[in-house]
Write an enzyme that holds these catalytic residues in place. Structure first.
Site, PDB file in Angstrom:
ATOM      1  N   CYS A  65      -1.022  -1.852   2.421  1.00 44.82           N
ATOM      2  CA  CYS A  65      -1.759  -1.583   1.148  1.00 44.82           C
ATOM      3  C   CYS A  65      -1.435  -0.478   0.233  1.00 44.82           C
ATOM      4  O   CYS A  65      -1.279   0.405   0.827  1.00 44.82           O
ATOM      5  CB  CYS A  65      -3.277  -1.631   1.379  1.00 44.82           C
ATOM      6  SG  CYS A  65      -4.409  -1.707  -0.150  1.00 44.82           S
ATOM      7  N   CYS A  68      -4.511   2.090   0.281  1.00 46.27           N
ATOM      8  CA  CYS A  68      -5.191   2.642   1.292  1.00 46.27           C
ATOM      9  C   CYS A  68      -4.096   2.993   2.373  1.00 46.27           C
ATOM     10  O   CYS A  68      -4.210   3.541   3.414  1.00 46.27           O
ATOM     11  CB  CYS A  68      -6.429   2.238   1.620  1.00 46.27           C
ATOM     12  SG  CYS A  68      -6.178   0.444   2.472  1.00 46.27           S
ATOM     13  N   CYS A 117     -10.011  -1.547   1.750  1.00 47.99           N
ATOM     14  CA  CYS A 117     -10.629  -0.939   0.275  1.00 47.99           C
ATOM     15  C   CYS A 117     -10.641  -1.767  -0.768  1.00 47.99           C
ATOM     16  O   CYS A 117     -11.143  -1.352  -1.784  1.00 47.99           O
ATOM     17  CB  CYS A 117      -9.406   0.036  -0.026  1.00 47.99           C
ATOM     18  SG  CYS A 117      -7.768  -0.853  -0.642  1.00 47.99           S
ATOM     19  N   CYS A 137       0.046 -15.581  -0.656  1.00 46.52           N
ATOM     20  CA  CYS A 137       0.920 -15.449  -1.751  1.00 46.52           C
ATOM     21  C   CYS A 137       0.443 -14.187  -2.457  1.00 46.52           C
ATOM     22  O   CYS A 137      -0.513 -13.946  -3.026  1.00 46.52           O
ATOM     23  CB  CYS A 137       0.623 -16.602  -2.861  1.00 46.52           C
ATOM     24  SG  CYS A 137       1.972 -16.584  -4.503  1.00 46.52           S
TER      25      CYS A 137
END
Length: 153
Positions: A65, A68, A117, A137
């Site tokens: 991510c 985070c 997050c 996706c």
């Protein structure tokens, strides 16, 4: 292995508990992310198809991510879907992803977010390859690729 039935169950009945939570103010997110990353991850935006840096990258590693740093997907389950966004068949862990019903734009879809997050990542569809049949996706701007070290590094 997650199936479409599992995804729908999470979206309707609640998501698995994440390993940890990261919560920041809008101002903190804005100061840490590029404007495009902020638009996509915090405002549920979408990048144009075939525009993301990670669409055609198939290096070994983990997709984390961008907000985070939580590991989301492994490169071993990435595939070319032809849709214009990076596509994966499974999350790295069952509790890495959060699922919510999305009825925007006159469609019914399942939105996927970072379970740590709440960053918007993209959507999941039941038209992926076997054995799971899932296609996550994902917007390139919502992830960073942490490449695996090689002997050449």
């Amino acid at each position: 292995m997650l199936t479409w039935k599992d995804v729908i169950n999470f979206a309707v009945n609640g998501n698995p508990k994440p390993d940890k939570r990261v919560e920041k103010t809008e101002a903190e997110w804005k100061s840490e992310l590029t404007p495009e990353q902020f638009r996509i991850t915090r405002q549920k935006g979408t990048e144009r198809p075939h525009s993301g840096e990670l669409c055609t990258v198939y290096d070994s590693g983990k997709y984390n991510c961008v907000c985070c740093g939580t590991p989301l997907f492994d490169s071993s389950i990435k595939f070319s879907s032809g849709t214009g966004w990076p596509s994966f068949t499974q999350p790295i862990k069952e509790n890495a992803i959060k699922y919510e019903k999305d009825t925007s734009y006159g469609m019914v879809r399942v939105e996927v977010m970072c379970n740590t997050c709440d960053a918007h990542l993209g959507h999941v569809f039941p038209d992926g390859p076997e054995p799971s049949g899932l296609r996550f996706c994902i917007n390139s701007e919502s992830m960073t690729l942490q490449k695996e070290a090689t002997d050449e590094d």
